[in-house]
Design an enzyme around this catalytic site. Structure first.
Site, PDB file in Angstrom:
ATOM      1  N   TYR A 724       0.815  -1.210   0.000  1.00 36.78           N
ATOM      2  CA  TYR A 724       0.000   0.000   0.000  1.00 36.78           C
ATOM      3  C   TYR A 724       0.850   1.262   0.000  1.00 36.78           C
ATOM      4  O   TYR A 724       0.527   2.256  -0.632  1.00 36.78           O
ATOM      5  CB  TYR A 724      -0.886   0.038   1.253  1.00 36.78           C
ATOM      6  N   THR A 755      -1.641  -5.561  -7.274  1.00 38.85           N
ATOM      7  CA  THR A 755      -1.711  -4.608  -6.173  1.00 38.85           C
ATOM      8  C   THR A 755      -2.273  -5.283  -4.928  1.00 38.85           C
ATOM      9  O   THR A 755      -2.869  -6.358  -4.997  1.00 38.85           O
ATOM     10  CB  THR A 755      -2.628  -3.429  -6.506  1.00 38.85           C
ATOM     11  N   ASP A 756      -2.097  -4.610  -3.793  1.00 34.19           N
ATOM     12  CA  ASP A 756      -2.868  -4.968  -2.621  1.00 34.19           C
ATOM     13  C   ASP A 756      -4.282  -4.436  -2.828  1.00 34.19           C
ATOM     14  O   ASP A 756      -4.537  -3.604  -3.706  1.00 34.19           O
ATOM     15  CB  ASP A 756      -2.228  -4.387  -1.359  1.00 34.19           C
ATOM     16  N   TRP A 757      -5.206  -4.869  -2.001  1.00 37.80           N
ATOM     17  CA  TRP A 757      -6.623  -4.629  -2.224  1.00 37.80           C
ATOM     18  C   TRP A 757      -7.001  -3.172  -1.908  1.00 37.80           C
ATOM     19  O   TRP A 757      -6.673  -2.644  -0.861  1.00 37.80           O
ATOM     20  CB  TRP A 757      -7.439  -5.588  -1.365  1.00 37.80           C
TER      21      TRP A 757
END
Length: 812
Positions: A724, A755-757
């Site tokens: 993030y 990506t991260d969420w």
């Protein structure tokens, strides 16, 4: 079975013997228990207080005996069939006649936990109730031996509180009172710590009233029984500390600036992280209660026959594909240390030898010691010996010269004498009769200046002074708040947009839509066409949807997936959180094995065992029709405050990298994808979505990227998840220097980057930078706009789509 049948039908075919489920099976519970035993660390054992004598009577203090913490919160949390704490483990031993527990005291704590649960107090958050003196007196009449249980819980999204008396790093006042009651009234006191990270140890280290301490970590669903196995001596402890336990929270070098701002963190300690700091500076060394690599046993070992010889060792630092070599190369400066370990005690046990390198200070400066190899013995019976071999490549431990003192942006071995020390912790070592001299500064590998800091004003040097770093007026990149998101044109033909509602598929042949001419993914898999041709036939809208995740639950997954373009035979690939096990959707009546936390796994110092764990994880993924596991996590334990440290391995890059590589190998050998995360410098949870980690190029290369580099070179994970946070004023997810130049260019990574969420970067910038997939959904409309404006090229979009499809082709 036809390719991708599991993905398309989600039949949940059982993989256990005789049609039974392997998920949450007794086989996996047994492995979880074994892992937990191997990683628990015996910190203290005065007068051989442990193991407990057969038939001992116990008074057990603390709500934690019932308020058991199997693991931390967030993505590592697991819906498990049960979580057996210490009370369960002791009850098992009591049923076997090995001990007896004073029931009224345990009943008192059980009722307190039940009351606090009814008041919505979460697991790991209960407070210690005030004790009735009459109850203590009755317990003291029953026995002279007490066990104190202490539990700690932390989770994703929040950092730990380290103020005295807050009941996190330090004991709470109620816990102080409980400890006082036990130590005053019982002659023998044992402590069991059910924690996910470093905690205060001053209260027991030098207190003679507390004879033994077992660091049981967060042991998964079988952590309590595993601890009981060790307490009674059914198994001998063999875990080693993956972190330095200092006497104060502010003794850690990262503490000075950890809370300066929510907007940034200055990594002024530079390469001096963990034991690298404590072993280098004499004043800091005095602050250490338990050093990195420390762990006691119920038996004793002698080390003899130590020798060092040149050895052709496969190097971890490989020449990248961009440099013309595919794969690993043989080291020119490899060495092998041979030693014999003899069990001189009267119990079976294991010992871990640790090899440390001391390099000349030169112009760049180095930590006093650096772990270069380790090896755990097999279980040695009394009088049994084993010869172990520890191999390392000197080139892998070169220094990165980010300022050009010798050769800018090069990995350098400075001239001078190099020494080795061997022992059973970083502080308990003996210098070997080996000396290697580099006659002149030697460039091991020339790299490039990438991801430079702009706002980091200074960094720590090996002599204790600080060095000024160049700064400029570059500001943090803009944050994506979603307000400019453009929906993909709903008028586009169905062949250009994903079906957002799951569609039933009755027969395998129906998966490939016959109404769409051209190639499909199965054609590519079976050699009837190329991936480049398939991607080339896809429209911009199809490509934009392919590089955007699916936030639709098609299975037990609660993280969604990607893919799902049936018009091209592209299946939906479901993901699952980790690394504590597969994190299935709650309230569906299904569970999974809750494994020990990663910090405990690192404490085993046994990568081969972690490969076995990876294989077990893969079988649960496969049985639940999940294809990509979002683990392992390789971030460094920079400071105890990080609320997610339980989800990471250790403070050491080599230990992190080797543990991660072992897990990846076990997982991907079964055609299940592993995802190393969080790339990189996600070492703080507060404001993680926008906080800027300000790190020197040297610390980035030698400490924070190193575990990822090792894992990529040794195991080639199929996926990498970006973090993030920002790194030196830009989001990692949209940083081409991190992704295209370092990860793919220098290291030769050829997998998928996601990506991260719900991160805060911009999708078009991510694709341009080499981040292939935005999760759990994307900004397909913005990608179409970026194509029209020239901010994104069709070639970049096709490259990202190809990486998505290449991962799918690896799946069964």
């Amino acid at each position: 079975m036809k390719k991708w049948t599991r993905l398309k039908y989600h039949p949940n075919t059982t993989l256990g013997p005789n049609g039974t489920r392997i998920t949450s099976s007794t086989t996996h519970a047994d492995l979880a228990r074994r892992l937990a035993r191997e990683g628990m660390v015996l910190l203290k054992n005065d007068d051989n207080a442990l193991p407990l004598t057969d038939g001992v009577k116990l008074a057990v203090f603390g709500t934690n005996q019932f308020d058991y913490v199997k693991g931390g919160g967030g993505s590592a949390d697991v819906v498990a069939p049960y979580a057996h704490g210490l009370n369960d483990g002791l009850a098992e031993k009591e049923a076997a006649g090995q001990l007896s527990v004073f029931a009224p005291l345990s009943d008192f704590y059980r009722e307190s936990v039940q009351t606090q649960r009814a008041a919505n107090i979460e697991v790991g958050r209960t407070t210690q109730p005030a004790l009735d003196p009459a109850l203590i007196e009755a317990a003291a009449r029953f026995t002279d031996t007490a066990i104190i249980t202490i539990g700690r819980f932390s989770g994703e999204g929040n950092d730990r509180q380290l103020k005295p008396g807050d009941g996190d790093y330090y004991l709470a006042p109620e816990e102080d009172a409980m400890v006082a009651a036990a130590t005053v009234n019982f002659a023998h006191v044992i402590v069991v710590l059910n924690v996910g990270g470093v905690v205060d140890t001053n209260w027991f280290k030098d207190d003679p009233r507390i004879q033994a301490v077992l660091l049981a970590w967060q042991g998964g669903e079988e952590g309590g029984p595993a601890a009981a196995d060790l307490l009674v001596g059914d198994t001998t402890p063999s875990g080693k500390l993956p972190d330095t336990f200092a006497g104060r929270d502010d003794a850690y070098p990262g503490a000075a600036h950890f809370t300066d701002s929510l907007d940034y963190v200055d990594y002024t300690e530079d390469i001096f992280v963990g034991y690298r700091y404590f072993e280098t500076f004499a004043a800091a060394r005095k602050q250490v209660n338990y050093p990195f690599g420390f762990g006691l046993s119920y038996t004793h070992f002698a080390i003899s026959g130590v020798s060092v010889a040149p050895q052709a060792v496969t190097t971890v630092t490989t020449v990248s594909k961009a440099g013309g070599t595919d794969g690993q190369v043989e080291a020119s400066d490899g060495f092998q240390v041979t030693a014999t370990v003899l069990n001189t005690g009267d119990r079976a046990g294991k010992e871990t030898l640790q090899l440390y390198l001391s390099a000349p200070q030169g112009q760049l400066g180095k930590p006093a010691k650096e772990l270069v190899a380790f090896q755990k013995t097999r279980l040695l019976q009394p009088g049994e010996a084993q010869t172990v071999f520890l191999r390392f490549n000197l080139d892998d431990h070169a220094s990165f010269d980010d300022l050009g003192k010798i050769a800018k942006s090069a990995f350098v071995l400075e001239r001078g004498d190099y020494a080795l020390s061997l022992g059973t912790s970083v502080a308990d070592v003996e210098t070997l009769d080996w000396h290697h001299r580099e006659p002149a500064d030697r460039i091991v590998r020339q790299a490039a200046s990438l991801v430079t800091p702009h706002q980091l004003a200074k960094r720590l040097l090996a002599d204790g002074s600080y060095e000024a770093l160049p700064t400029d007026d570059v500001q943090k990149t803009a944050v994506n708040d979603g307000s400019a998101r453009v929906p993909l044109d709903a008028t586009l033909p169905l062949t250009q947009v994903r079906r957002l509602t799951p569609q039933p598929v009755d027969r395998p042949e129906d998966w490939n839509d016959p109404s769409v001419a051209g190639l499909n993914l199965l054609d590519v898999a079976e050699g009837r066409g190329s991936l480049a041709d398939l991607v080339g036939e896809m429209t911009n809208g199809e490509l934009a949807t392919l590089v955007s995740g699916i936030h639709v639950q098609q299975s037990v997954s609660n993280t969604g997936g990607f893919g799902g373009l049936p018009q091209h035979g592209i299946p939906e690939v479901m993901t699952a959180d980790g690394p504590g096990g597969i994190r299935v959707e709650r309230n569906i009546g299904q569970s999974a094995t809750a494994w020990p936390c990663e910090t405990l796994l690192a404490s085993t110092f046994e990568p081969a065992l972690l490969q076995e764990f990876g294989a077990a994880m893969a079988s649960e993924m496969k049985e639940n029709n999940l294809e990509v596991w979002l683990a392992p996590a390789l971030n460094i334990h920079r400071d105890p405050r990080c609320g997610r440290n339980f989800e990471y391995f250790s403070e050491d890059p080599l230990l992190n990298g080797l543990c991660g590589a072992a897990e990846i190998t076990g997982i991907q050998n079964q055609h299940i994808g592993a995802t190393i995360k969080h790339f990189a410098c996600n070492n703080k949870e507060e404001n993680r979505g926008e906080s800027d980690s300000r790190v020197s190029e040297r610390a980035l290369r030698e400490i924070y990227l190193r575990p990822f580099e090792i894992a990529v070179h040794l195991a080639q994970p199929w996926a990498v998840m970006t973090s993030y946070n920002m790194l030196n004023e830009n989001f990692n997810a949209q940083n081409g220097e991190m992704l295209n130049d370092v990860l793919r260019g220098e290291w030769g990574f050829d997998g998928l980057v996601m990506t991260d969420w719900w991160n805060r970067a911009f999708h078009a910038k991510e694709i341009a930078a080499g981040n292939d997939l935005k999760m759990p959904d994307g900004e397909a409309g913005n990608l179409i706009e970026a194509l029209a404006s020239g901010d994104l090229t069709r070639e970049q979009l096709e490259t990202a789509a190809r990486h998505v499809l290449e991962l799918m082709l690896k799946l069964d």
